[in-house]
Design a protein around this motif. Structure first.
Motif, PDB file in Angstrom:
ATOM      1  N   ARG A 326       0.753  -1.180  -0.017  1.00  0.00           N
ATOM      2  CA  ARG A 326       0.090   0.169  -0.056  1.00  0.00           C
ATOM      3  C   ARG A 326       0.801   1.280   0.059  1.00  0.00           C
ATOM      4  O   ARG A 326       0.663   2.216  -0.653  1.00  0.00           O
ATOM      5  CB  ARG A 326      -0.933   0.128   1.221  1.00  0.00           C
ATOM      6  CG  ARG A 326      -2.155   0.876   1.067  1.00  0.00           C
ATOM      7  CD  ARG A 326      -3.323   0.162   1.985  1.00  0.00           C
ATOM      8  NE  ARG A 326      -2.954   0.607   3.358  1.00  0.00           N
ATOM      9  CZ  ARG A 326      -3.268   1.921   4.200  1.00  0.00           C
ATOM     10  NH1 ARG A 326      -4.404   2.403   3.503  1.00  0.00           N
ATOM     11  NH2 ARG A 326      -2.927   2.246   5.164  1.00  0.00           N
ATOM     12  N   SER A 327       2.011   1.396   0.796  1.00  0.00           N
ATOM     13  CA  SER A 327       2.641   2.501   0.906  1.00  0.00           C
ATOM     14  C   SER A 327       3.609   2.725  -0.285  1.00  0.00           C
ATOM     15  O   SER A 327       3.914   3.973  -0.525  1.00  0.00           O
ATOM     16  CB  SER A 327       3.291   2.544   2.235  1.00  0.00           C
ATOM     17  OG  SER A 327       4.163   1.384   2.540  1.00  0.00           O
ATOM     18  N   VAL A 328       3.862   1.629  -1.153  1.00  0.00           N
ATOM     19  CA  VAL A 328       4.571   1.855  -2.374  1.00  0.00           C
ATOM     20  C   VAL A 328       3.554   2.425  -3.273  1.00  0.00           C
ATOM     21  O   VAL A 328       3.794   3.477  -4.008  1.00  0.00           O
ATOM     22  CB  VAL A 328       5.052   0.528  -2.862  1.00  0.00           C
ATOM     23  CG1 VAL A 328       5.421   0.588  -4.304  1.00  0.00           C
ATOM     24  CG2 VAL A 328       6.365   0.286  -2.103  1.00  0.00           C
ATOM     25  N   LEU A 329       2.439   1.719  -3.306  1.00  0.00           N
ATOM     26  CA  LEU A 329       1.192   2.387  -4.276  1.00  0.00           C
ATOM     27  C   LEU A 329       0.899   3.972  -3.955  1.00  0.00           C
ATOM     28  O   LEU A 329       0.625   4.414  -4.750  1.00  0.00           O
ATOM     29  CB  LEU A 329       0.286   1.614  -4.171  1.00  0.00           C
ATOM     30  CG  LEU A 329      -0.180   0.125  -4.724  1.00  0.00           C
ATOM     31  CD1 LEU A 329      -1.115  -0.681  -4.667  1.00  0.00           C
ATOM     32  CD2 LEU A 329       0.354   0.263  -6.302  1.00  0.00           C
ATOM     33  N   ASN A 693       8.878   4.621 -11.654  1.00  0.00           N
ATOM     34  CA  ASN A 693       7.249   4.909 -11.634  1.00  0.00           C
ATOM     35  C   ASN A 693       6.499   3.851 -10.814  1.00  0.00           C
ATOM     36  O   ASN A 693       7.209   2.536 -10.510  1.00  0.00           O
ATOM     37  CB  ASN A 693       6.753   5.100 -13.056  1.00  0.00           C
ATOM     38  CG  ASN A 693       7.293   3.638 -13.870  1.00  0.00           C
ATOM     39  OD1 ASN A 693       8.396   3.433 -13.968  1.00  0.00           O
ATOM     40  ND2 ASN A 693       6.197   3.040 -14.207  1.00  0.00           N
ATOM     41  N   ILE A 694       5.501   4.456 -10.272  1.00  0.00           N
ATOM     42  CA  ILE A 694       4.974   3.657  -9.281  1.00  0.00           C
ATOM     43  C   ILE A 694       4.265   2.427 -10.118  1.00  0.00           C
ATOM     44  O   ILE A 694       3.558   2.723 -11.054  1.00  0.00           O
ATOM     45  CB  ILE A 694       3.865   4.412  -8.325  1.00  0.00           C
ATOM     46  CG1 ILE A 694       4.714   5.552  -7.659  1.00  0.00           C
ATOM     47  CG2 ILE A 694       2.826   3.472  -7.746  1.00  0.00           C
ATOM     48  CD1 ILE A 694       3.682   6.271  -6.706  1.00  0.00           C
ATOM     49  N   PRO A 695       4.095   1.196  -9.504  1.00  0.00           N
ATOM     50  CA  PRO A 695       3.751   0.069 -10.273  1.00  0.00           C
ATOM     51  C   PRO A 695       2.250   0.322 -10.291  1.00  0.00           C
ATOM     52  O   PRO A 695       1.582   1.089  -9.645  1.00  0.00           O
ATOM     53  CB  PRO A 695       3.946  -1.285  -9.745  1.00  0.00           C
ATOM     54  CG  PRO A 695       4.512  -0.664  -8.175  1.00  0.00           C
ATOM     55  CD  PRO A 695       4.947   0.804  -8.422  1.00  0.00           C
ATOM     56  N   ALA A 696       1.532  -0.620 -11.317  1.00  0.00           N
ATOM     57  CA  ALA A 696       0.084  -0.684 -11.368  1.00  0.00           C
ATOM     58  C   ALA A 696      -0.530  -1.007 -10.093  1.00  0.00           C
ATOM     59  O   ALA A 696       0.126  -2.293  -9.696  1.00  0.00           O
ATOM     60  CB  ALA A 696      -0.341  -1.480 -12.522  1.00  0.00           C
ATOM     61  N   ALA A 697      -1.753  -0.795  -9.706  1.00  0.00           N
ATOM     62  CA  ALA A 697      -2.286  -1.239  -8.525  1.00  0.00           C
ATOM     63  C   ALA A 697      -2.606  -2.684  -8.882  1.00  0.00           C
ATOM     64  O   ALA A 697      -2.534  -3.535  -7.844  1.00  0.00           O
ATOM     65  CB  ALA A 697      -3.570  -0.414  -8.183  1.00  0.00           C
ATOM     66  N   SER A 698      -2.918  -3.002  -9.938  1.00  0.00           N
ATOM     67  CA  SER A 698      -3.105  -4.597 -10.464  1.00  0.00           C
ATOM     68  C   SER A 698      -1.898  -5.505  -9.831  1.00  0.00           C
ATOM     69  O   SER A 698      -2.364  -6.812  -9.669  1.00  0.00           O
ATOM     70  CB  SER A 698      -3.431  -4.681 -11.804  1.00  0.00           C
ATOM     71  OG  SER A 698      -2.152  -4.265 -12.484  1.00  0.00           O
ATOM     72  N   GLU A 699      -0.798  -5.044  -9.811  1.00  0.00           N
ATOM     73  CA  GLU A 699       0.408  -5.709  -9.449  1.00  0.00           C
ATOM     74  C   GLU A 699       0.090  -6.318  -7.788  1.00  0.00           C
ATOM     75  O   GLU A 699       0.991  -7.118  -7.437  1.00  0.00           O
ATOM     76  CB  GLU A 699       1.673  -5.103  -9.459  1.00  0.00           C
ATOM     77  CG  GLU A 699       2.183  -4.951 -10.945  1.00  0.00           C
ATOM     78  CD  GLU A 699       3.471  -4.085 -11.081  1.00  0.00           C
ATOM     79  OE1 GLU A 699       4.218  -4.457 -10.241  1.00  0.00           O
ATOM     80  OE2 GLU A 699       4.052  -3.883 -12.308  1.00  0.00           O
ATOM     81  N   ALA A 700      -0.647  -5.701  -6.905  1.00  0.00           N
ATOM     82  CA  ALA A 700      -0.776  -6.125  -5.695  1.00  0.00           C
ATOM     83  C   ALA A 700      -2.141  -6.632  -5.246  1.00  0.00           C
ATOM     84  O   ALA A 700      -2.399  -6.680  -4.024  1.00  0.00           O
ATOM     85  CB  ALA A 700      -0.353  -4.758  -4.652  1.00  0.00           C
TER      86      ALA A 700
END
Ligand code: BGC
Length: 870
Positions: A326-329, A693-700
């Motif tokens: 969450r804190s990376v996203l 760049n911040i990864p896509a939410a779908s990755e988590a």
């Protein structure tokens, strides 16, 4: 049983406060709060990979991390939860790339809570050997057993605590009360362990010098070790620097604060000192349940949370895992920090070759049964085969016996009472000579003191696969020996004039999650005295017998004054903590097959008040203890020398059955110290780079139909949380003061693993010939101490151990020439203003002493001048 002890650990706070309610004897004080202590911010976290030795491993790690999802990376950083697997802790796995759950497990003296392992002698015993080869060999044995059981990271060696507090509970896990003895013991162990592919975890960084109040409770905060910069560098960090130089794969962070900042999120300690100045390339792991903040610790340089749980263990919450995703996203933790964590962990795994046929865990520390719960911490867990009872002992009993034997330290031997003859009439006293009446391994984690003391208690233990007690070994050699293995002297015993009484006594300590006979880890109620009326037992024997030998198994310094000068007490030996080969190693020496060759890894005082007042145990019912290291560098012999206090037995003392002469000393300059400060450090090499760049939410997001275990820790978010986090990425996290993403200029004292490589170039080499001048074979230890000149501008201890070497077994009349090398760092002080190591130019004014103890000097060398025998 193991399960129970883990619960105790989780509840350590409660246990601690209960303990403190009971009255305690000895110097337990409270301290006023120290407002001066401060740990400055140091951001950002330096990336790993810039050291050429690690380039290949980092290259492999980079390749994989580049292709990992956010959840996969997070999974490597976070434990799956306490009791959520066979080991003390395990990370999540990344099956897509063949990365298993990485198993982290104790201990520094053997694989803990399993079977068919070796229980090696403890660290303090290893230190007493002053034998670099045995240190290495034991490390190899530890590594082989860890590997054989499928332990990826063996949680040791321990080089902190350093013995600042003689009553401290865990001093025995390390190698002695001196930074160089710890450093050499630690580095040799690491090299041995890691030669097998097992990863060592050097612990505990730093200042965990007492057990009580190391962790926070509802009413107290873990204590703050307030250590000034010079003392930190010249004393407490020294063995960590050498461990990093030995390429240790992992460093474990201590529970306590250093200078009022919790070690697990102390940016100065992890980012500044460990990763930048010391150039550490591996990963930093918390001590168990020492994690107290999510984003804060990530920014401060922590790489792995163990066992992964958050504030309340077993509730399925973590400061990382889900929260780290969450804190990376949401942008709080920069993605390149997460990439660095994952890269560091994988680089170590590749560097040790764990991608090639490294076994999976084939044991469970949760049960002794073949079958058991796979995840005992879960409410509902599948059952399966958890113990395959793999025998990993090989011939490690030989090393275990050799270490225990060569550590035995003969303190006195009036009239050459020792060695014993095989037909001597022997009467043996004390429960410490025998087995545990309740059975081998009858208490979890050695949380009891019954029978011969083979190790202290707590996580630093291993089960004894078997135990040769002193009773077994003596009875084997002397069939007529009479045993009276009780703690009170038998009134009925008759003493014949030829009898020799051998009295066994001990002193124990351990980790805070177990209290033994009123001692909550630290030796609060026992103090530095023998347990179980040991002093009375010796006195009673001395009243009846005219020849008494005292054998002591002890975790550390012990006061001998009630009896050591009694006329009948002719011989005293310290057998330290010998592990499974207690009896054989002792009889090897008692009966003269080998001469004793161990030396004290600490000072034995006349009385406890001989120590500085500041090294007593501290207690406080509320708030945070401020433990100010006001004595600075003056620990153990350094203090005794400064205060001109004669010890009962000095650091390094240890007699033999023979005698040694030191002759033909010489000194040569190997590298001229033509400047006070070392030449400029090399530049850092390149580090792996990744898109930022911040990864896509779908990755988590949870994969569909994922068969999750309740309360197991996963890196996944539900869709709503992931989307919300990603949408929040413009909101700014309240970063700590001093937070920055611009790398700091490289510290001048750094430049390679352990520090500027110029610090470790050999500056001087001293040679000395050691001759056996007695009538029996034996091994000598040459201990090299330096006396730094006043020209350095600061007060320094008058003697500091900087090197040692041990001879082979020398026959009567035989000689060996030993070479003792010392580096620029060995003759430097830490200049707190310049932030670098400062040496006397050309070594002017430097004096070097070589001897058999800190007070038994045989050789003096003046740099630029001559060496002479004393
Ligand atoms: C100890 C560590 C140990 C860890 C895992 C902690 O309580 O302080 O030394 O490695 O537990 O068992």
């Amino acid at each position: 049983m193991a399960l129970i002890s883990w619960f105790s650990l989780a509840l350590v706070a409660i246990a601690t406060s209960c303990t403190l309610a009971s009255p305690v004897r000895g110097p337990l004080e409270t301290r006023a709060s120290n407002d001066g202590a401060f740990s400055p911010p140091y951001y950002p976290a330096p990336k790993g990979g810039w050291v050429s030795n690690w380039a290949e491993a980092y290259g492999k790690a980079h390749h994989i991390v580049s292709n990992m999802t956010l959840a996969e990376k997070v999974n490597l950083t976070t434990g799956t939860g306490i009791f959520m697997g066979p080991c003390a802790g395990q990370t999540g796995s990344v099956p897509r790339f063949g990365i298993p759950n990485i198993c982290l497990h104790d201990s520094p003296l053997g694989v803990r809570n399993t079977d068919h392992n070796t229980a090696f002698p403890a660290g303090i015993t290893v230190g007493a050997t002053f034998d670099k080869e045995l240190m290495y060999e034991r490390g190899v044995g530890l590594g082989e057993e860890a590997r054989g059981k499928g332990v990826n990271v063996l949680l040791g060696p321990s080089v902190g605590p350093m013995g600042r507090k003689p009553r401290g509970g865990r001093n025995w896990e390390g190698f002695g009360f001196d930074p160089v003895l710890q450093a050499i013991g630690g580095a040799q162990t690491i090299k041995g362990m890691q030669s097998t592919g097992a990863i060592a975890s050097l612990k505990h960084l730093v200042g965990n010098e007492q057990e009580m109040h190391r962790m926070s409770s509802v009413v107290t905060q873990g204590y703050s070790s307030n250590i000034d910069d010079r003392t930190l560098h010249e004393f407490y960090l020294w063995p960590f620097a050498e461990g990093v130089r030995a390429e240790v794969g992992s460093v474990m962070i201590a529970y306590n604060d250093v200078n009022k900042s919790a070690c697990s999120q102390n940016s100065k300690l992890i980012n500044g000192i460990l990763k930048d100045e010391l150039g550490f390339q591996g990963f930093v792991v918390t001590d168990w349940l020492a994690h107290i903040g999510g984003v804060s610790s990530a920014l401060a340089g922590l790489d792995m949370s163990m066992p992964g749980d958050g504030a309340i263990p077993l509730f399925g919450n973590s400061y990382w895992g889900y929260e780290l995703s969450r804190s990376v996203l949401n942008g709080s933790v920069p993605v390149d920090r997460l990439n660095d964590m994952a890269t560091r962990i994988l680089a170590v795994w590749f560097k040790m070759g764990q991608d090639q046929n490294y076994p999976l865990p084939n044991f469970s520390s949760n049960t002794d049964d073949e079958k058991g719960l796979l995840y005992p911490g879960a409410l509902v867990s599948p059952i399966g085969v958890v113990n395959q009872f793999v025998n990993v002992q090989a011939d490690h009993n030989i090393t275990a016996r050799a270490v225990a034997r060569d550590a035995i330290t003969l303190l006195k031997n009036e009239g050459d009472l020792l060695p014993l003859r095989r037909n001597d009439s022997l009467k043996i006293f004390g429960s410490d000579a025998g087995p545990d009446p309740q059975g081998l391994n009858s208490c979890a984690d050695k949380g009891c003191n019954r029978g011969v003391l083979t190790m202290g208690w707590g996580s630093g233990t291993a089960k004894l696969p078997y135990l040769i007690t002193p009773q077994d070994a003596i009875a084997d050699i002397s069939p007529t020996a009479e045993f009276h293995l009780s703690d009170s002297f038998p009134s009925s015993v008759t003493a014949n004039p030829d009898d020799i009484a051998i009295v066994f006594i001990n002193s124990d300590s351990g980790e805070n999650f177990i209290t033994v006979e009123g001692n909550p880890g630290d030796r609060t109620s026992a103090g530095l005295h023998a347990w179980h009326n040991g002093d009375d037992l010796v006195k009673a024997a001395a009243e009846k017998f005219s020849n008494v030998v005292v054998v002591i198994h002890t975790v550390g310094p012990i006061i001998l004054e009630e009896w050591v000068d009694l006329e009948p007490v002719k011989a005293v030996l310290i057998a330290h903590l010998p592990g499974q080969e207690a009896g054989n190693s002792l009889t090897d020496v008692l009966f003269g097959d080998y001469s004793p060759s161990g030396h004290l890894p600490y000072t034995i005082p006349y009385q406890e008040s001989n120590y500085p007042a500041s090294v007593g145990l501290l207690q406080q019912p509320f708030g945070q203890i401020q433990d100010d290291y006001t004595e600075g560098l003056y620990i153990d012999y350094r203090h005794f020398l400064r205060e001109q206090i004669t010890p009962r037995y000095p650091f390094g003392h240890g007699l033999s059955y023979t005698t040694f002469d030191f002759s033909e000393p010489s000194i040569s300059i190997v590298t001229l110290l033509d400047t006070a400060y070392p030449p400029s450090r090399p530049d850092k090499g390149p580090v792996p780079t990744y898109p930022t760049n911040i990864p896509a939410a779908s990755e988590a997001i949870w994969p569909s139909n994922f068969p999750s275990i309740w309360r197991y820790l996963y890196p996944y978010l539900n869709k709503a949380d992931a989307t919300a986090a990603a949408a929040n990425s413009t909101k700014k996290y309240p970063y700590p003061e001093g937070y920055s993403t611009t790398p700091k200029p490289a510290p001048r004292a750094g430049g390679a693993e352990g520090g500027n490589p110029a610090l470790f170039e050999v500056a001087f080499s001293v040679e000395v010939t050691v001759t056996n001048t007695g009538h029996r074979q034996g091994r000598a230890v040459a201990q090299l101490y330096v006396e730094l000149p006043d020209s350095l501008g600061v007060e320094t201890p008058s003697r500091q151990l900087r090197q040692f070497e041990k001879t082979k077994i020398l026959q009567s009349g035989e000689s060996e020439t030993l070479t003792l090398e010392i580096t620029r760092k060995d003759v430097s002080i830490w200049d707190v203003v310049v932030q670098d190591w400062k040496a006397p130019v050309r070594g002017d004014g430097l004096k070097i002493y070589v001897g058999e103890s800190v007070l038994d000097e045989r050789v003096e060398c003046v740099v630029g001048g001559e060496c002479s025998t004393l």
